[in-house]
Design a protein around this motif. Structure first.
Motif, PDB file in Angstrom:
ATOM      1  N   GLU A 114       0.833  -1.205   0.000  1.00 47.93           N
ATOM      2  CA  GLU A 114       0.000   0.000   0.000  1.00 47.93           C
ATOM      3  C   GLU A 114       0.867   1.254   0.000  1.00 47.93           C
ATOM      4  OE1 GLU A 114      -3.786  -1.488   2.678  1.00 47.93           O
ATOM      5  OE2 GLU A 114      -2.216  -0.315   3.623  1.00 47.93           O
ATOM      6  N   GLN A 115       0.280   2.330  -0.452  1.00 41.96           N
ATOM      7  CA  GLN A 115       0.900   3.648  -0.353  1.00 41.96           C
ATOM      8  C   GLN A 115       0.093   4.457   0.656  1.00 41.96           C
ATOM      9  OE1 GLN A 115       3.667   4.967  -1.854  1.00 41.96           O
ATOM     10  NE2 GLN A 115       4.027   2.889  -2.572  1.00 41.96           N
ATOM     11  N   PRO A 116       0.766   5.147   1.571  1.00 38.76           N
ATOM     12  CA  PRO A 116       0.018   5.978   2.526  1.00 38.76           C
ATOM     13  C   PRO A 116      -0.637   7.150   1.805  1.00 38.76           C
ATOM     14  CG  PRO A 116       2.363   6.389   2.734  1.00 38.76           C
ATOM     15  CD  PRO A 116       2.201   5.255   1.768  1.00 38.76           C
ATOM     16  N   GLU A 117      -1.774   7.563   2.303  1.00 35.14           N
ATOM     17  CA  GLU A 117      -2.467   8.690   1.679  1.00 35.14           C
ATOM     18  C   GLU A 117      -3.305   9.424   2.705  1.00 35.14           C
ATOM     19  OE1 GLU A 117      -6.105   6.222  -0.319  1.00 35.14           O
ATOM     20  OE2 GLU A 117      -4.269   6.356  -1.481  1.00 35.14           O
ATOM     21  N   GLY A 118      -3.805  10.553   2.298  1.00 37.41           N
ATOM     22  CA  GLY A 118      -4.705  11.333   3.139  1.00 37.41           C
ATOM     23  C   GLY A 118      -4.069  11.817   4.420  1.00 37.41           C
ATOM     24  N   ALA A 119      -4.890  11.853   5.466  1.00 38.13           N
ATOM     25  CA  ALA A 119      -4.464  12.377   6.763  1.00 38.13           C
ATOM     26  C   ALA A 119      -3.310  11.568   7.346  1.00 38.13           C
ATOM     27  CB  ALA A 119      -5.644  12.390   7.727  1.00 38.13           C
ATOM     28  N   GLU A 120      -3.310  10.267   7.103  1.00 37.89           N
ATOM     29  CA  GLU A 120      -2.241   9.389   7.583  1.00 37.89           C
ATOM     30  C   GLU A 120      -0.886   9.857   7.028  1.00 37.89           C
ATOM     31  OE1 GLU A 120      -1.710   5.285   5.571  1.00 37.89           O
ATOM     32  OE2 GLU A 120      -2.943   4.938   7.358  1.00 37.89           O
ATOM     33  N   TYR A 121      -0.838  10.087   5.722  1.00 36.35           N
ATOM     34  CA  TYR A 121       0.400  10.542   5.089  1.00 36.35           C
ATOM     35  C   TYR A 121       0.743  11.963   5.534  1.00 36.35           C
ATOM     36  CZ  TYR A 121       3.757  12.167   1.696  1.00 36.35           C
ATOM     37  OH  TYR A 121       4.878  12.712   1.120  1.00 36.35           O
ATOM     38  N   ASP A 122      -0.247  12.846   5.549  1.00 37.54           N
ATOM     39  CA  ASP A 122      -0.001  14.244   5.931  1.00 37.54           C
ATOM     40  C   ASP A 122       0.583  14.346   7.335  1.00 37.54           C
ATOM     41  OD1 ASP A 122      -1.000  15.032   3.460  1.00 37.54           O
ATOM     42  OD2 ASP A 122      -2.979  15.550   4.256  1.00 37.54           O
ATOM     43  N   PHE A 123       0.015  13.593   8.272  1.00 36.56           N
ATOM     44  CA  PHE A 123       0.516  13.600   9.643  1.00 36.56           C
ATOM     45  C   PHE A 123       1.966  13.117   9.693  1.00 36.56           C
ATOM     46  CE2 PHE A 123       1.478  11.142  13.471  1.00 36.56           C
ATOM     47  CZ  PHE A 123       1.403  12.147  14.420  1.00 36.56           C
ATOM     48  N   ALA A 124       2.224  11.998   9.043  1.00 37.86           N
ATOM     49  CA  ALA A 124       3.569  11.422   9.072  1.00 37.86           C
ATOM     50  C   ALA A 124       4.584  12.346   8.413  1.00 37.86           C
ATOM     51  CB  ALA A 124       3.563  10.059   8.382  1.00 37.86           C
ATOM     52  N   ARG A 125       4.213  12.966   7.324  1.00 39.92           N
ATOM     53  CA  ARG A 125       5.122  13.904   6.651  1.00 39.92           C
ATOM     54  C   ARG A 125       5.388  15.123   7.530  1.00 39.92           C
ATOM     55  NH1 ARG A 125       6.859  15.416   1.220  1.00 39.92           N
ATOM     56  NH2 ARG A 125       7.063  17.676   1.130  1.00 39.92           N
ATOM     57  N   ASP A 126       4.361  15.638   8.181  1.00 38.25           N
ATOM     58  CA  ASP A 126       4.536  16.782   9.087  1.00 38.25           C
ATOM     59  C   ASP A 126       5.476  16.437  10.238  1.00 38.25           C
ATOM     60  OD1 ASP A 126       2.826  18.262   7.493  1.00 38.25           O
ATOM     61  OD2 ASP A 126       1.128  18.157   8.884  1.00 38.25           O
ATOM     62  N   VAL A 127       5.314  15.250  10.808  1.00 35.60           N
ATOM     63  CA  VAL A 127       6.195  14.816  11.900  1.00 35.60           C
ATOM     64  C   VAL A 127       7.622  14.719  11.390  1.00 35.60           C
ATOM     65  CG1 VAL A 127       6.804  12.869  13.402  1.00 35.60           C
ATOM     66  CG2 VAL A 127       4.433  13.640  13.242  1.00 35.60           C
TER      67      VAL A 127
END
Length: 77
Positions: free
Chosen positions: A23-36
């Motif tokens: 899978e590829q992360p997407e949405g809020a899951e990806y946004d949160f992880a990228r921000d961290v």
């Protein structure tokens, strides 16, 4: 060649079991992880006082795994 923030965040999320290997992360899951990852990268760079020739979105291949592990540990702390 370098790795992008997306590469690092994807591997970090796989390491902590949030995203499956196929899978590829997407949405809020990806946004949160990228921000961290972005915040922790900036903090680490400032704390160390290094003038790195690379940024959070163009990490050298040899630092891909360590940066993904760093990002993963930051997401679970």
């Amino acid at each position: 060649m370098t790795k992008t923030a997306q590469d690092i965040v994807t591997l970090a999320l796989r390491q902590i079991g949030v995203t499956a290997i196929d899978e590829q992360p997407e949405g809020a899951e990806y946004d949160f992880a990228r921000d961290v990852y972005q915040a922790e990268f900036a903090r680490m760079k400032a704390d160390q006082g290094f003038d790195w020739a690379w940024g959070f979105d163009d990490v050298p291949d040899e630092l891909f795994q360590p940066m993904a592990m760093f990002a993963a540990s930051s997401m679970t702390a």
